[in-house]
Design an enzyme around this catalytic site. Structure first.
Site: not given
Ligand code: FAS
Ligand code: PHB
Length: 389
Positions: A72, A292, A296, A384
């Site tokens: 994009h 979100p 980032k 961004y």
């Molecule tokens: P994660 O949380 O992805 O991964 C952590 C891992 O550790 C998981 O697999 C978990 O099961 C494991 N874990 C936890 N406790 C443990 C234990 N005791 N023993 C072993 N393993 C364990 N970011 C964006 O940029 N855009 C978005 O739209 C966006 N939407 C999101 C929506 C939600 C609901 C959430 C919660 C986050 C969102 N995020 C978004 C942020 C998300 O993308 C995170 O930044 C990303 O998953 C970070 O990755 P990790 O640091 O690997 O953490």
């Molecule tokens: C997406 O989930 O596609 C998403 C979420 C947050 C953003 C952009 C895209 O800021």
């Protein structure tokens, strides 16, 4: 059991770090509390910065992203009934890649399997130990049997609710937090996106975001009250609310259909300092959370991994600890700039309960200035697309 680097968590942080270590000949084991399918079942981020895509290429996990992802060059801001395009590529020379986190996770898992990386799924009660000494280890249960993984270093890639940050509470950990009085109600639907680029909408009824996962799968969000329940939101109610927050021509052009996923996520700004405790490193969501809005979260996890991997490689190859000693400071410098941008964008795009009509006008004035100023648009665009790693 013994390894060089024990990684707790098989999300993007753990998988990306694990792959770079494996490719550099540094032995590592990932301990994941859930099953592979459960991890893959989470619907999360959608936008990758170039720094993140480059790291996926470096990890040998970028092929499907380049084949199926959507590059994009810009996105739309809508406010006061008008559309304004932020031309990322013209303003910064960079673009972003729209490619779901679920797919990133799948690609990294497949790459790990191809290269013989060890992941222990359903590893219960993982806990880091003796990381401020010289002989760190992680205990966990596998099939109900207590296990011990001795290592040189522990990477806490276990997300916001994981054990790594908890293990350092009271050991000099300082946290900084801002919660928001609303959440995001998001859906995924197999309908073509309303636009070929993302649309971020500021509206008196609340924020809305039109995103996508492909040219046939859309991802939409509307800001909702914190006490909202997903059950109270039929598909029809969601589509009506989403369209009410968009300019008329966009609302009319929208293709609606049955949701295949629907959930509410709270918004939070959170940072834990420092990100290193002896031989334990906090990585990704274990150390920081952003709302979100600025896309980032996943990208910050990638830059943390960049800094930590470079430091660990330097430790093992050059016998220098300069990189791991600098990890926390380097990572936090980028984290806080992303926290600022995500906080600013959230404050500018969402309706706050106490804002009133003055607050709405101030937001519209900010957006009117931003979209009319090359300097202000460039500032938004460079944040961004992602500040340099
Ligand atoms: P994660 O949380 O992805 O991964 C952590 C891992 O550790 C998981 O697999 C978990 O099961 C494991 N874990 C936890 N406790 C443990 C234990 N005791 N023993 C072993 N393993 C364990 N970011 C964006 O940029 N855009 C978005 O739209 C966006 N939407 C999101 C929506 C939600 C609901 C959430 C919660 C986050 C969102 N995020 C978004 C942020 C998300 O993308 C995170 O930044 C990303 O998953 C970070 O990755 P990790 O640091 O690997 O953490
Ligand atoms: C997406 O989930 O596609 C998403 C979420 C947050 C953003 C952009 C895209 O800021």
């Amino acid at each position: 059991m013994r390894t060089q680097v024990a990684i707790i968590g098989s999300g993007p942080s753990g998988l990306l770090l694990g792959q770079l270590l494996t490719d550099a000949g540094i032995d590592n084991v990932i301990l994941e509390r859930a099953t592979r399918d459960y991890v893959l079942g989470r619907i999360r981020a959608g936008v990758l910065e170039e720094g993140t895509t480059h790291m996926l290429d470096e990890a040998g996990a970028g092929a499907r992203m380049h084949a199926q992802g959507l590059p994009h060059d810009g996105f739309d801001l809508t406010f006061a009934g008008k559309h304004h395009r932020i031309d990322l590529h013209a303003l910064t020379g960079k673009r972003v890649m729209v490619y779901g986190q679920t797919e990133v996770t799948r690609d990294l898992m497949d790459r790990r399997a191809e290269t013989g990386g060890v992941t222990i799924y359903e590893a219960a009660d993982a806990e880091p130990h003796d990381f401020d000494g010289g002989k760190p280890y992680v205990t966990f249960k596998s099939n109900g049997v207590e296990q011990r993984l001795d290592c040189d270093f522990i990477a806490g890639c276990d997300g916001y609710h994981g054990p790594s940050r908890k293990a350092v509470e009271g050991k000099g950990l300082e946290t900084f937090e801002r919660t928001y009085p609303f959440g995001w109600l998001g859906i995924v639907a197999d309908v073509p996106p309303v636009s070929h680029e993302l649309i971020y909408s500021n509206h008196p009824r609340g924020f809305a975001l039109c995103s996508m996962r492909s040219n046939t799968r859309s991802r939409y969000y509307v800001q909702c009250a914190l006490d909202e329940k997903v059950e109270a939101w039929s598909d029809d109610r969601f589509w009506d609310e989403l369209r009410s927050r968009l300019p008329a021509e966009t609302a009319q052009a929208m293709t609606t259909g049955p949701s295949i996923e629907k959930s509410i996520a709270p918004l939070r700004s959170f940072v834990a300092e420092p990100m290193r405790f002896g031989r334990l490193f906090l990585v990704g969501d274990a150390a920081h959370i952003v709302p979100p809005t600025g896309a980032k979260g996943l990208n910050l996890a990638a830059s943390d991994v960049r800094y930590l991997f470079d430091g660990l490689r330097e430790h093992y190859s050059d016998r220098s600890d300069a990189g791991i000693d600098a990890y926390s400071q380097r990572a936090l410098a980028r984290v806080w700039k992303a926290e600022r941008f995500s906080w600013w964008m959230t404050n500018t795009m969402h309706r706050f309960p106490d804002a009133g009509s003055f607050g709405q006008r101030i937001q519209e004035a900010e957006l009117d200035y931003l979209t009319g100023s090359q300097a202000a648009s460039t500032s938004m665009a460079e944040n961004y697309v992602g500040l340099p790693f």
